[in-house]
Design a protein around this motif. Structure first.
Motif, PDB file in Angstrom:
ATOM      1  N   ASN A 211       0.651  -1.022   0.397  1.00 14.99           N
ATOM      2  CA  ASN A 211       0.077  -0.030   0.600  1.00 14.99           C
ATOM      3  C   ASN A 211       0.901   1.226  -0.201  1.00 14.99           C
ATOM      4  O   ASN A 211       1.024   2.274   1.225  1.00 14.99           O
ATOM      5  CB  ASN A 211      -0.557   0.176   1.164  1.00 14.99           C
ATOM      6  N   LEU A 212       1.376   1.318  -0.925  1.00 18.91           N
ATOM      7  CA  LEU A 212       2.550   2.810  -1.258  1.00 18.91           C
ATOM      8  C   LEU A 212       2.016   4.227  -1.073  1.00 18.91           C
ATOM      9  O   LEU A 212       2.759   4.702  -0.407  1.00 18.91           O
ATOM     10  CB  LEU A 212       2.789   2.620  -2.514  1.00 18.91           C
ATOM     11  N   PRO A 213       0.683   4.370  -1.574  1.00 19.44           N
ATOM     12  CA  PRO A 213       0.273   5.706  -1.277  1.00 19.44           C
ATOM     13  C   PRO A 213       0.293   5.161   0.358  1.00 19.44           C
ATOM     14  O   PRO A 213       0.101   6.573   0.711  1.00 19.44           O
ATOM     15  CB  PRO A 213      -1.275   5.692  -2.002  1.00 19.44           C
ATOM     16  N   ARG A 214      -0.896   4.748   1.158  1.00 20.49           N
ATOM     17  CA  ARG A 214      -0.542   5.034   2.566  1.00 20.49           C
ATOM     18  C   ARG A 214       0.503   5.489   2.872  1.00 20.49           C
ATOM     19  O   ARG A 214       0.490   5.629   3.714  1.00 20.49           O
ATOM     20  CB  ARG A 214      -1.804   4.016   3.068  1.00 20.49           C
ATOM     21  N   THR A 215       1.710   4.793   2.642  1.00 22.58           N
ATOM     22  CA  THR A 215       2.753   4.513   3.299  1.00 22.58           C
ATOM     23  C   THR A 215       3.472   5.590   3.211  1.00 22.58           C
ATOM     24  O   THR A 215       4.308   6.374   3.818  1.00 22.58           O
ATOM     25  CB  THR A 215       4.079   3.181   2.856  1.00 22.58           C
ATOM     26  N   ILE A 216       3.181   6.424   2.511  1.00 21.02           N
ATOM     27  CA  ILE A 216       4.021   8.104   1.547  1.00 21.02           C
ATOM     28  C   ILE A 216       2.926   8.461   2.231  1.00 21.02           C
ATOM     29  O   ILE A 216       3.650   9.860   3.395  1.00 21.02           O
ATOM     30  CB  ILE A 216       4.044   8.372   0.177  1.00 21.02           C
ATOM     31  N   MET A 217       1.443   8.668   2.566  1.00 20.29           N
ATOM     32  CA  MET A 217       1.032   9.743   3.820  1.00 20.29           C
ATOM     33  C   MET A 217       1.108   9.382   4.941  1.00 20.29           C
ATOM     34  O   MET A 217       1.469  10.734   5.900  1.00 20.29           O
ATOM     35  CB  MET A 217      -0.280   9.131   3.383  1.00 20.29           C
ATOM     36  N   ASN A 218       1.898   7.810   5.552  1.00 24.08           N
ATOM     37  CA  ASN A 218       2.145   7.857   6.887  1.00 24.08           C
ATOM     38  C   ASN A 218       3.383   9.154   6.911  1.00 24.08           C
ATOM     39  O   ASN A 218       3.985   9.576   8.255  1.00 24.08           O
ATOM     40  CB  ASN A 218       2.651   6.682   7.357  1.00 24.08           C
TER      41      ASN A 218
ATOM     42  N   PHE B  68       4.202  11.729   5.227  1.00 26.66           N
ATOM     43  CA  PHE B  68       3.112  13.444   5.034  1.00 26.66           C
ATOM     44  C   PHE B  68       2.875  13.765   6.377  1.00 26.66           C
ATOM     45  O   PHE B  68       3.363  15.135   6.524  1.00 26.66           O
ATOM     46  CB  PHE B  68       2.471  13.008   3.900  1.00 26.66           C
ATOM     47  N   ASP B  69       2.675  13.109   7.162  1.00 22.98           N
ATOM     48  CA  ASP B  69       2.619  13.147   8.542  1.00 22.98           C
ATOM     49  C   ASP B  69       3.081  13.727   9.397  1.00 22.98           C
ATOM     50  O   ASP B  69       2.578  14.772  10.101  1.00 22.98           O
ATOM     51  CB  ASP B  69       1.764  11.660   9.188  1.00 22.98           C
TER      52      ASP B  69
ATOM     53  N   GLU C 198       4.123  18.899  10.437  1.00 21.29           N
ATOM     54  CA  GLU C 198       4.131  18.806  11.329  1.00 21.29           C
ATOM     55  C   GLU C 198       5.822  19.926  11.070  1.00 21.29           C
ATOM     56  O   GLU C 198       5.486  20.778  11.979  1.00 21.29           O
ATOM     57  CB  GLU C 198       5.210  17.929  12.010  1.00 21.29           C
ATOM     58  N   ILE C 199       6.796  19.641  10.184  1.00 24.55           N
ATOM     59  CA  ILE C 199       7.803  20.842   9.268  1.00 24.55           C
ATOM     60  C   ILE C 199       7.082  21.600   8.955  1.00 24.55           C
ATOM     61  O   ILE C 199       7.416  22.830   9.185  1.00 24.55           O
ATOM     62  CB  ILE C 199       8.872  19.894   8.751  1.00 24.55           C
ATOM     63  N   LEU C 200       6.450  21.815   8.069  1.00 21.16           N
ATOM     64  CA  LEU C 200       5.701  23.055   7.120  1.00 21.16           C
ATOM     65  C   LEU C 200       5.136  23.476   8.278  1.00 21.16           C
ATOM     66  O   LEU C 200       4.975  24.932   7.955  1.00 21.16           O
ATOM     67  CB  LEU C 200       4.665  21.565   6.542  1.00 21.16           C
TER      68      LEU C 200
ATOM     69  N   ALA D  79      -5.954  16.673   2.282  1.00 18.70           N
ATOM     70  CA  ALA D  79      -5.256  15.837   1.247  1.00 18.70           C
ATOM     71  C   ALA D  79      -5.136  14.935   1.707  1.00 18.70           C
ATOM     72  O   ALA D  79      -4.749  13.448   1.047  1.00 18.70           O
ATOM     73  CB  ALA D  79      -4.767  16.608   0.272  1.00 18.70           C
ATOM     74  N   ALA D  80      -4.396  14.847   2.565  1.00 15.53           N
ATOM     75  CA  ALA D  80      -3.555  13.379   3.428  1.00 15.53           C
ATOM     76  C   ALA D  80      -5.132  13.007   3.638  1.00 15.53           C
ATOM     77  O   ALA D  80      -4.545  11.237   4.100  1.00 15.53           O
ATOM     78  CB  ALA D  80      -3.169  14.483   4.611  1.00 15.53           C
TER      79      ALA D  80
END
Length: 229
Positions: A8-15, A17-18, A22-24, A43-44
């Motif tokens: 589940n690559l999209p979900r992995t990337i969203m993790n 992004f979380d 925080e950095i943004l 979007a997340a």
């Protein structure tokens, strides 16, 4: 085992992004307005990488228009990062076609047999493109030392047959690129257009490889959590 569903690559990337969000949203680094923060959060929640990319692209263009160099540099990292993630998901979806049922004897072989070939191909693609840029920009005429040092690191990646060795060679290249002061000092003198392009291209591949390493780490973590049938 279904490779696409289990990784589940999209979900992995969203993790990932979380953590990036925080950095943004760190006011000490970048003053993200509430509207943009809400857009990124939405979007997340929707797993929409394209929506994330569009918001970051808008923020980046605004920073450029405002001539805010600190924000431009800061946002360029995230722009390159999510362009990489977006393209990677697209390529991954093509890669997993026909891999609905993957047999695995153990978790140790799961990554090397079924996932590593995807990233191996990606590394080869990136490094070959970068090599072409080095020649096209005539980096050797800018700095022989810089050209030779980069070529040695690039060759180390190209010569690596085992994936783990190739990944270590990639990490060595990234560490070299992280010393931006060294790169600029080796270029010597004022920045020409070609030198600026070189630094931009180099920064982009550095972010690509950093993001790839982050993604691989998350995938390996996910595999460790799986259960062998």
């Amino acid at each position: 085992m279904n490779l696409s569903e289990n990784i589940n690559l999209p979900r992995t990337i969203m993790n990932l992004f979380d953590g990036d969000l925080e950095i943004l949203n760190d006011k000490k680094v970048y003053d993200l307005d509430e509207v943009s923060f809400h857009e990124l959060k939405e979007a997340a929640l929707s797993n929409d990488l394209n929506a994330i990319l569009l918001v970051i692209d808008r923020l980046f263009k605004q920073a450029v228009a405002d001539q805010n160099s600190d924000h431009t540099i800061f946002l360029s990292y995230f722009l390159y990062r999510y362009i990489y993630f977006f393209r990677t998901v697209t390529d991954w979806e093509k890669f997993v076609v026909g891999k609905d049922e993957i047999k695995m004897a153990d978790l140790g072989s799961m990554f090397l047999d079924n996932v590593a070939p995807f990233f191996d191909h990606q590394i080869n693609f990136f490094i070959n493109n970068y090599s072409d840029y080095i020649e096209q920009l005539e980096v050797k005429t800018m700095s022989t030392v810089l050209y030779n040092e980069i070529n040695e690191l690039v060759l180390g990646i190209k010569k690596s047959q085992e994936f783990d060795h190739k990944l270590m060679a990639v990490e060595e290249l990234v560490r070299y690129f992280q010393d931006s002061r060294n790169l600029v000092s080796l270029l010597e003198g004022d920045m020409s257009e070609a030198k600026e392009v070189f630094l931009t291209v180099t920064n982009e591949i550095k972010v690509d490889f950093q993001s790839m390493n982050n993604l691989i780490s998350q995938i390996l973590k996910k595999i460790k959590e799986m259960r062998v049938e």
